[in-house]
Design an enzyme around this catalytic site. Structure first.
Site, mmCIF file in Angstrom:
data_model
loop_
_atom_site.group_PDB
_atom_site.id
_atom_site.type_symbol
_atom_site.label_atom_id
_atom_site.label_comp_id
_atom_site.label_asym_id
_atom_site.label_seq_id
_atom_site.Cartn_x
_atom_site.Cartn_y
_atom_site.Cartn_z
ATOM 1 N N CYS A 21 0.843 -1.188 0.000
ATOM 2 C CA CYS A 21 0.000 0.000 0.000
ATOM 3 C C CYS A 21 0.879 1.239 0.000
ATOM 4 O O CYS A 21 1.859 1.301 0.752
ATOM 5 C CB CYS A 21 -0.893 -0.022 1.242
ATOM 6 S SG CYS A 21 -2.028 1.370 1.354
ATOM 7 N N HIS B 113 -9.039 -3.889 -2.376
ATOM 8 C CA HIS B 113 -8.099 -3.147 -1.527
ATOM 9 C C HIS B 113 -8.469 -1.658 -1.510
ATOM 10 O O HIS B 113 -8.537 -1.038 -0.443
ATOM 11 C CB HIS B 113 -6.677 -3.354 -2.064
ATOM 12 C CG HIS B 113 -5.616 -2.587 -1.353
ATOM 13 N ND1 HIS B 113 -4.655 -3.199 -0.582
ATOM 14 C CD2 HIS B 113 -5.335 -1.258 -1.304
ATOM 15 C CE1 HIS B 113 -3.844 -2.268 -0.085
ATOM 16 N NE2 HIS B 113 -4.240 -1.083 -0.518
ATOM 17 N N GLU B 114 -8.710 -1.085 -2.687
ATOM 18 C CA GLU B 114 -9.005 0.351 -2.768
ATOM 19 C C GLU B 114 -10.397 0.674 -2.228
ATOM 20 O O GLU B 114 -10.587 1.701 -1.574
ATOM 21 C CB GLU B 114 -8.834 0.863 -4.201
ATOM 22 C CG GLU B 114 -7.433 0.710 -4.771
ATOM 23 C CD GLU B 114 -6.320 1.302 -3.920
ATOM 24 O OE1 GLU B 114 -6.567 2.267 -3.161
ATOM 25 O OE2 GLU B 114 -5.187 0.794 -4.004
ATOM 26 N N HIS C 238 -10.226 1.041 1.394
ATOM 27 C CA HIS C 238 -9.775 2.381 1.807
ATOM 28 C C HIS C 238 -10.955 3.338 1.943
ATOM 29 O O HIS C 238 -10.994 4.157 2.867
ATOM 30 C CB HIS C 238 -8.792 2.973 0.794
ATOM 31 C CG HIS C 238 -7.370 2.598 1.008
ATOM 32 N ND1 HIS C 238 -6.664 2.924 2.147
ATOM 33 C CD2 HIS C 238 -6.502 1.937 0.209
ATOM 34 C CE1 HIS C 238 -5.425 2.477 2.036
ATOM 35 N NE2 HIS C 238 -5.303 1.861 0.871
#
EC number: 3.5.1.88
Length: 174
Positions: A94, A136-137, A140
């Site tokens: 990351c 993953h994004e 966030h």
């Protein structure tokens, strides 16, 4: 286009839940362009707006292999609407947790609905690296980091390491 500074762990901004983008206008398109430039400069393959301190549900990706023509992707208000039962494990990193990598297990295939930079509703079926990167994004955007998927012991060690580094830089901590 402008390269923006990245928010680094343990900054509490990374734990904020991002709000939906209400209007897709020149400012949002400029933000997406700045994010892509920042991501390519880092270098990385994905970036959520919160990683540059903007709590909006916007992310950019480019999972093309080195040497291939760039294929930047912009996802506004992305939402996972289907996840496979099959799982896959990828070593993730990351830009907000530099130089730390860990294996993370996630659904192997997903379907994501989103709005593109022109304001059109879209859907993408993703697997492999694209599926992992999207998840993953999107995490966030929900204040979730990939280290939340590793053991508490390892996660605490990572947070301590980055907190110590932040203190030497004079940065904010979680």
């Amino acid at each position: 286009m402008t390269i923006k500074p990245l928010i680094i762990l343990p900054d509490p901004v990374l734990r904020q839940v991002s709000t939906p983008v209400e209007t897709i206008d020149a400012d949002i398109r400029r933000l997406a362009d700045d994010m892509l430039e920042t991501m390519y400069d880092a270098p990385g393959i994905g970036l959520a707006a919160i990683q540059i301190g903007v709590p909006k549900r916007l992310l950019v990706l480019d999972v093309t292999k080195e040497g291939e023509e760039k294929q930047p992707l912009v996802f506004i208000n992305p939402k996972v609407v289907r996840s496979s039962e099959e799982r896959s494990v990828y070593e993730e990193g990351c830009l907000s947790i530099p130089d730390y990598y860990a294996e993370v297990e996630r659904p192997a295939a997903i379907t994501v609905e989103y709005v593109d930079r022109e304001g059109k509703e879209q859907a993408v079926e993703a697997e492999g690296l694209l599926a992992t990167c999207l998840q993953h994004e999107i995490d966030h955007l929900n204040g979730v980091l990939f280290i939340d998927y590793i053991s508490k012991l390892k996660r605490d060690m990572v947070i301590r390491r980055f907190t110590k580094a932040a203190k030497t830089r004079g940065a904010k901590a979680i």
